[in-house]
Scaffold this active site. Sequence first.
Site, PDB file in Angstrom:
ATOM      1  N   TYR A 138       1.305   8.108  -5.217  1.00  0.00           N
ATOM      2  CA  TYR A 138       1.303   6.814  -5.919  1.00  0.00           C
ATOM      3  C   TYR A 138       2.315   5.838  -5.333  1.00  0.00           C
ATOM      4  CZ  TYR A 138       4.868   8.677  -9.336  1.00  0.00           C
ATOM      5  OH  TYR A 138       5.954   9.212  -9.971  1.00  0.00           O
ATOM      6  N   GLU A 139       2.102   4.572  -5.655  1.00  0.00           N
ATOM      7  CA  GLU A 139       2.841   3.451  -5.050  1.00  0.00           C
ATOM      8  C   GLU A 139       2.664   3.400  -3.538  1.00  0.00           C
ATOM      9  OE1 GLU A 139       3.712   1.290  -6.988  1.00  0.00           O
ATOM     10  OE2 GLU A 139       3.688   2.477  -8.817  1.00  0.00           O
TER      11      GLU A 139
END
Length: 630
Positions: free
Chosen positions: A443-444
């Site tokens: 994620y990110e």
Amino acid sequence: MTFSVPLRDILFVLDELADLPGVLALPGFEEVSRDLVVAVLEENSKFVEQVLAPLNRGGDQESAQWHDGVVTMPAGFAKAFSEFAAAGWQGLQHETRRGGQGLPKLVAAPACENLNAANLSFSLCPLLTDGVIEALGTVGGVQEQETFIPPLLQGRWTGTMNLTEPQAGSDLARVATRAVRHDDGTYRLSGQKIFITYGEHDMAENIVHLVLARTPEAPAGVKGISLFIVPKFLVAGDGALGARNDVWCASIEHKLGIHASPTAVLLYGAGKGDVGEGGAVGYLVGQENHGLEYMFVMMNAARFAVGLQGVAVAERALQQARAYAVERVQGQALDDPDQSVAIIQHPDVQRMLASMQALTEGGRALAYFAAAARDKSQRHPDAGEKEWNKALFEYLVPVVKGFCTENAVEVASTGVQVHGGMGYIEETGAAQHFRDARILPIYEGTTAIQANDFLGRKTLRDAGKVGTELASRMRATLLELQKSAAQPAADGMAGSVGAAGVVGKASVAGGAACDQLAVIARCFEPALLAYEQSLKFVLSAAAHKDFRTAFFDSVPYLMLVGVVLAGWQMARAALACQRIVAEDSDAFYVHKLATSTFYASHILPRALALQAEILEGAAAGRAAAAVCEK
């Protein structure tokens, strides 16, 4: 298992590697003393150890629960968040003029790490809220800042960022959520967003969503994306909450890890609110079609914070593995077959624990080094230093995110291995760290996205200027290592080669510390050369327009840079320990020197293997393409 904040190592890194004195001397930090920093981190330690850490296991087992659009958090989470907010932790690094504490990012970084180590699922809520505060504080208008930032800082409201959609994934050019302007200046949003961390929960009065969407006349691709504030409840002029907005949590995901963190599917304009037809009410941030540019403020803050999460989960997994190894009696002593011993006495377990500790401490040092650069990039009175630190921080963010999160998976996996078969059993808790860690390189922005950003924007765009300057500074450290290793040992100097920092006290007298510096210098020199040659290789490939070769091994390139930069910080730590140990026989410094030596001998050689991957990139790329065509 209990969690204990590694405060001694944190303070060592702040003082000796991240230049805390230099940061506190910056304009605006005149009232922040080292004593205050210590007091803040001690209070932070008490909070995370006593309030958050005990909720980690139960939150994983109970998980966040969804029913008819409402998400209920695990037992204790809402109370803990109330205590978190009341103590002012949300505002630690934000400006005092808006109600924050105004402390340096270098102080907020360890506090953030500790929060994540104690309870990763809980920490994601304030992490995203921090990003919303930073984004609105940077690109929001005065009215938006005055309306939304104070309650976010106070912890009465929380924030999210809404980027991706089912058809888009990481390709934000395909975002299709629609935003139509109304006569009153607001917009009505309709569409679906997925993977929205803390998109719905019961811990705060309101949730402020930052949403990427397109206006009807917007150009195609990323240049047509705008950014909107869409609160769960509308906000009146006096700050009071009004009607329920038309944003609805359709479900939450059932995930491998971070079970207590609700990952929501949000529907905008589904007719579930109290604002009438047409969609959810949203407020444009800045100008239309600049949304992705604005959102990158929040994304960069989040990426650095996720890198800290990698350090945090690694620390938690290390502590659990070490505690288990001390207690678990199995097998016999090498020098006495009749004596049963704890597994921490076995050489391979020592190797695994030392590897876990070296990767964790190397990542921590690199992350704090980056945090200091961020502070200096904003406040340094010298324009040249300010510009250098801005470039340095931007260079380091994808490395901290990619390197530290990949390490977290390795460390947590090794932690399971230390437990043996018991590590595969959920009741021991080791598996949770492995499951939680696995999301961090995803994620990110996945590791590949970080690597492509690092190579394309942070290396090629400036023709390797920052990378070359760092190589020069590392060369200076190497020279210092070589000179220090050649000096006669001071009387009474203590040291230990190997895993002493993990397995117990060491007290080898004489020239051991200088011997260890010699080991570090011998290992650091070829690793640094690999860094320099790999940088030249990717610059040459790009200069010849051979971008496929340059980017084929962008992840190995990022990992090589991470290995070497963290090794540089560990080498600097060793030099500091050598100076201190000459006057202070405290075992902490002996252990730190041992961990630095282990990093050099067991982690730095990875740079040579990674370099081999990079230099053979063209042939490897052709081979991989052929394999994938089958």
